[in-house]
Write a protein that holds these residues in place. Structure first.
Motif, PDB file in Angstrom:
ATOM      1  N   ASP A 333      36.237  44.610  38.364  1.00 13.44           N
ATOM      2  CA  ASP A 333      37.374  43.805  38.832  1.00 13.44           C
ATOM      3  C   ASP A 333      37.937  42.938  37.698  1.00 13.44           C
ATOM      4  O   ASP A 333      39.153  42.801  37.551  1.00 13.44           O
ATOM      5  N   GLU A 334      37.050  42.404  36.871  1.00  5.10           N
ATOM      6  CA  GLU A 334      37.501  41.568  35.754  1.00  5.10           C
ATOM      7  C   GLU A 334      38.289  42.398  34.732  1.00  5.10           C
ATOM      8  O   GLU A 334      39.272  41.928  34.153  1.00  5.10           O
ATOM      9  N   ALA A 335      37.848  43.632  34.532  1.00  7.86           N
ATOM     10  CA  ALA A 335      38.534  44.509  33.563  1.00  7.86           C
ATOM     11  C   ALA A 335      39.912  44.910  34.083  1.00  7.86           C
ATOM     12  O   ALA A 335      40.896  44.923  33.330  1.00  7.86           O
ATOM     13  N   ILE A 336      39.995  45.228  35.370  1.00  4.21           N
ATOM     14  CA  ILE A 336      41.297  45.593  35.942  1.00  4.21           C
ATOM     15  C   ILE A 336      42.281  44.432  35.788  1.00  4.21           C
ATOM     16  O   ILE A 336      43.407  44.602  35.314  1.00  4.21           O
ATOM     17  N   TYR A 337      41.816  43.230  36.126  1.00  7.55           N
ATOM     18  CA  TYR A 337      42.682  42.057  35.994  1.00  7.55           C
ATOM     19  C   TYR A 337      43.153  41.886  34.546  1.00  7.55           C
ATOM     20  O   TYR A 337      44.342  41.689  34.276  1.00  7.55           O
ATOM     21  N   SER A 354      39.142  49.078  26.741  1.00  2.97           N
ATOM     22  CA  SER A 354      39.590  47.923  25.947  1.00  2.97           C
ATOM     23  C   SER A 354      39.813  46.696  26.825  1.00  2.97           C
ATOM     24  O   SER A 354      39.627  45.559  26.363  1.00  2.97           O
ATOM     25  N   ALA A 355      40.208  46.907  28.076  1.00  2.00           N
ATOM     26  CA  ALA A 355      40.447  45.785  28.993  1.00  2.00           C
ATOM     27  C   ALA A 355      39.158  44.977  29.191  1.00  2.00           C
ATOM     28  O   ALA A 355      39.209  43.771  29.471  1.00  2.00           O
ATOM     29  N   HIS A 356      38.001  45.617  29.034  1.00  2.00           N
ATOM     30  CA  HIS A 356      36.733  44.873  29.111  1.00  2.00           C
ATOM     31  C   HIS A 356      36.652  43.825  27.999  1.00  2.00           C
ATOM     32  O   HIS A 356      36.143  42.725  28.216  1.00  2.00           O
ATOM     33  N   ALA A 360      36.607  39.504  28.221  1.00  2.00           N
ATOM     34  CA  ALA A 360      35.580  38.655  27.609  1.00  2.00           C
ATOM     35  C   ALA A 360      36.161  37.308  27.181  1.00  2.00           C
ATOM     36  O   ALA A 360      35.455  36.293  27.155  1.00  2.00           O
ATOM     37  N   LEU A 361      37.474  37.272  26.864  1.00  2.00           N
ATOM     38  CA  LEU A 361      38.105  36.036  26.392  1.00  2.00           C
ATOM     39  C   LEU A 361      37.926  34.894  27.390  1.00  2.00           C
ATOM     40  O   LEU A 361      37.722  33.742  27.010  1.00  2.00           O
ATOM     41  N   LYS A 362      37.993  35.246  28.667  1.00  2.97           N
ATOM     42  CA  LYS A 362      37.833  34.256  29.744  1.00  2.97           C
ATOM     43  C   LYS A 362      36.459  33.596  29.730  1.00  2.97           C
ATOM     44  O   LYS A 362      36.300  32.507  30.245  1.00  2.97           O
ATOM     45  N   LYS A 363      35.487  34.303  29.207  1.00  2.00           N
ATOM     46  CA  LYS A 363      34.108  33.809  29.222  1.00  2.00           C
ATOM     47  C   LYS A 363      33.740  33.084  27.937  1.00  2.00           C
ATOM     48  O   LYS A 363      32.596  32.710  27.727  1.00  2.00           O
ATOM     49  N   MET A 364      34.738  32.933  27.036  1.00  2.00           N
ATOM     50  CA  MET A 364      34.464  32.305  25.745  1.00  2.00           C
ATOM     51  C   MET A 364      35.217  30.982  25.645  1.00  2.00           C
ATOM     52  O   MET A 364      36.173  30.757  26.366  1.00  2.00           O
ATOM     53  N   LYS A 365      34.755  30.094  24.746  1.00  2.00           N
ATOM     54  CA  LYS A 365      35.418  28.795  24.539  1.00  2.00           C
ATOM     55  C   LYS A 365      35.930  28.718  23.106  1.00  2.00           C
ATOM     56  O   LYS A 365      35.194  28.978  22.170  1.00  2.00           O
ATOM     57  N   PHE A 366      37.202  28.308  22.975  1.00  4.08           N
ATOM     58  CA  PHE A 366      37.803  28.280  21.642  1.00  4.08           C
ATOM     59  C   PHE A 366      38.363  26.905  21.302  1.00  4.08           C
ATOM     60  O   PHE A 366      38.706  26.131  22.192  1.00  4.08           O
ATOM     61  N   ALA A 394      41.872  43.144  41.482  1.00  7.30           N
ATOM     62  CA  ALA A 394      42.285  42.044  40.603  1.00  7.30           C
ATOM     63  C   ALA A 394      42.810  40.860  41.389  1.00  7.30           C
ATOM     64  O   ALA A 394      42.981  39.765  40.831  1.00  7.30           O
ATOM     65  N   LYS A 395      43.045  41.038  42.675  1.00  8.20           N
ATOM     66  CA  LYS A 395      43.695  39.997  43.514  1.00  8.20           C
ATOM     67  C   LYS A 395      43.014  38.649  43.443  1.00  8.20           C
ATOM     68  O   LYS A 395      43.672  37.611  43.414  1.00  8.20           O
ATOM     69  N   GLU A 396      41.684  38.687  43.411  1.00 10.12           N
ATOM     70  CA  GLU A 396      40.903  37.482  43.392  1.00 10.12           C
ATOM     71  C   GLU A 396      41.322  36.545  42.249  1.00 10.12           C
ATOM     72  O   GLU A 396      41.218  35.333  42.346  1.00 10.12           O
ATOM     73  N   TYR A 397      41.768  37.127  41.143  1.00  6.70           N
ATOM     74  CA  TYR A 397      42.085  36.329  39.954  1.00  6.70           C
ATOM     75  C   TYR A 397      43.558  35.973  39.845  1.00  6.70           C
ATOM     76  O   TYR A 397      43.941  35.113  39.074  1.00  6.70           O
ATOM     77  N   GLY A 398      44.416  36.686  40.574  1.00  8.10           N
ATOM     78  CA  GLY A 398      45.846  36.414  40.488  1.00  8.10           C
ATOM     79  C   GLY A 398      46.615  37.610  40.975  1.00  8.10           C
ATOM     80  O   GLY A 398      46.039  38.679  41.189  1.00  8.10           O
ATOM     81  N   ASN A 399      47.926  37.424  41.170  1.00  7.56           N
ATOM     82  CA  ASN A 399      48.736  38.531  41.701  1.00  7.56           C
ATOM     83  C   ASN A 399      49.621  39.165  40.652  1.00  7.56           C
ATOM     84  O   ASN A 399      50.213  38.485  39.835  1.00  7.56           O
ATOM     85  N   PHE A 400      49.684  40.466  40.685  1.00  8.58           N
ATOM     86  CA  PHE A 400      50.620  41.172  39.794  1.00  8.58           C
ATOM     87  C   PHE A 400      51.564  42.006  40.623  1.00  8.58           C
ATOM     88  O   PHE A 400      51.183  42.530  41.646  1.00  8.58           O
TER      89      PHE A 400
END
Ligand SMILES: *Cc1c(COP(=O)(O)O)cnc(C)c1O
Length: 400
Positions: A333-337, A354-356, A360-366, A394-400
């Motif tokens: 689901d995270e990759a689809i989003y 590649s979407a995986h 990963a960016l969401k799980k990192m701190k910059f 992907a709905k859980e994270y936002g709508n497209f």
């Protein structure tokens, strides 16, 4: 810390060449031949000319402005999706077919799961006028029909494999079996940093063009030749190996890799080998393997056909164990989003693999000044149906 392969083909305790007696000569011939070939002026000249004029390299390093704002860093995308045939895999097949020719081989075999490596192999066989036989699980032949037709058009013979789960792992076993029957004339083009030594090292070296270019392109764009973070997805580990190759010994660079969590690492439906695997032997190498307690290889599960492998390249098993690589599991689901996100924010439809990495960016701190280079390993044309059919994930994270 030493991260390089040693003379016996080991990365720490992982790697080696566990092959049947009958392949012993083939494998030792290759072990002796590969470095002199890769280092010869003759090879380099042909290889780099093909990378430039046939593959279309260098692939661009693109500053993703909107995604940078969103994640609070300076995000650069290494565009392997723009290569001929749509992914990084062609960097490797172009190199291996040149090696095969230099070794006097006349027949090429390869395994494929989603068909991407099969297409990249059939492509270079057409280019070099070599006989090409592709082993592919029957399940995959059915679900990856377009790639099967592409390979046939390119002149390859497809062997549907009907043993086991009839997927990638079975195709690898069958390719090795075929190699045993025709060792003299056959060159086996392995598609990722896996298999017996020297394949993991060959594939990593052929893909290292990715980080060689990143160095030059970062220097030109930012005035320094290294990023703070490198990010890539990891199936067998070849695009990740290419992305990190020239930075492995550079402690200023942090490495984050995304493996396929499938439904989650706490379920049976996962392909996250570094999270869930244990030490074992798969397709000629000692590495982490997803296996039952009595050593039966488990089927991998992920929405991404290119990451659907129950093993992992031995160099990554070692780098992860030594703490040099941080490996994150990214679920379907995270990759689809993330695939939709990159599409809508930058106009780039990434391969679901590649979407995986994007996820990963969401799980990192910059920090805002951090320079992040993320490899987009392939384009998403092949995955449009998967994205559309799984939009609700992907709905859980936002709508497209
Ligand atoms: C095959 C493939 C992968 C996974 O393979 P690696 O060897 O881990 O790089 C990733 N992305 C794309 C687009 C692929 O085709």
């Amino acid at each position: 810390m030493n991260y390089k392969v040693n003379k016996d083909g080991f990365f720490g305790k992982y790697g080696g060449a566990y092959v049947p007696e009958i392949l012993y000569k083939c494998v030792t011939d290759l072990q002796e031949a590969y470095l002199p070939i890769l280092e010869s002026e003759d090879f380099k000249k042909e290889y780099y000319a093909l990378l430039r004029d046939y593959v279309g390299r260098p692939s661009p390093l693109y500053y993703a402005k909107r995604m940078s704002e969103k994640y609070g860093c300076k995000l650069y995308l290494k565009r392997e999706d723009l290569n001929h045939t749509g992914a990084h895999k062609i960097n490797n097949t172009v190199g291996q077919i040149l090696m095969a020719k230099k070794m006097g081989k006349t027949r090429i075999i390869a395994e494929t799961g989603a068909g991407q490596h099969g297409v990249a192999t059939a492509t270079v066989c057409a280019l070099m006028d070599m006989k090409c036989e592709i082993f592919m699980g029957k399940t995959d032949v059915e679900r990856q029909h377009t790639n099967v037709e592409r390979m046939r058009m390119l002149g390859a013979t497809i062997h549907p494999v009907t043993t086991g789960n009839m997927t990638l792992s079975d195709a690898c076993s069958e390719a090795i079996r075929d190699w045993c029957c025709h060792p003299e004339e056959t060159f086996y083009i392995v598609g990722s940093t896996m298999g017996p030594h020297p394949y993991p090292d060959i594939v990593a070296k052929l893909q290292s063009i990715i980080s060689k270019e990143i160095k030059e392109q970062l220097m030109e764009k930012t005035g320094r030749d290294y990023p703070d973070y490198l990010v890539a997805c990891i199936g067998g580990g070849s695009n990740a190996a290419g992305t990190i190759y020239h930075y492995i010994d550079d402690d200023r660079v942090q490495i984050y890799l995304a493996e396929a969590g499938g439904h989650g690492v706490d379920t049976d439906y996962t392909a996250a080998t570094i999270h869930c695997g244990t030490e074992g032997i798969i397709h000629g190498a000692r590495t982490l393997v997803m296996q039952t307690e009595d050593g039966q290889i488990k089927e991998a599960f992920t929405i991404s056909a290119g990451l659907d492998y129950p093993g992992i390249g031995p160099m990554h098993a070692d780098l992860a164990e030594k703490g040099r690589e941080h490996v994150l599991a990214v679920n379907d689901d995270e990759a689809i989003y993330a695939g939709y996100e990159l599409t809508r924010m930058e106009g780039i439809v990434p391969a679901i693999e590649s979407a995986h990495a994007i996820a990963a960016l969401k799980k990192m701190k910059f920090k805002p000044t951090d320079i992040v280079v993320l490899t987009v390993s392939g384009r998403g044309d092949k995955d449009v149906e998967t994205y559309l059919n799984n939009k609700e994930l992907a709905k859980e994270y936002g709508n497209f």
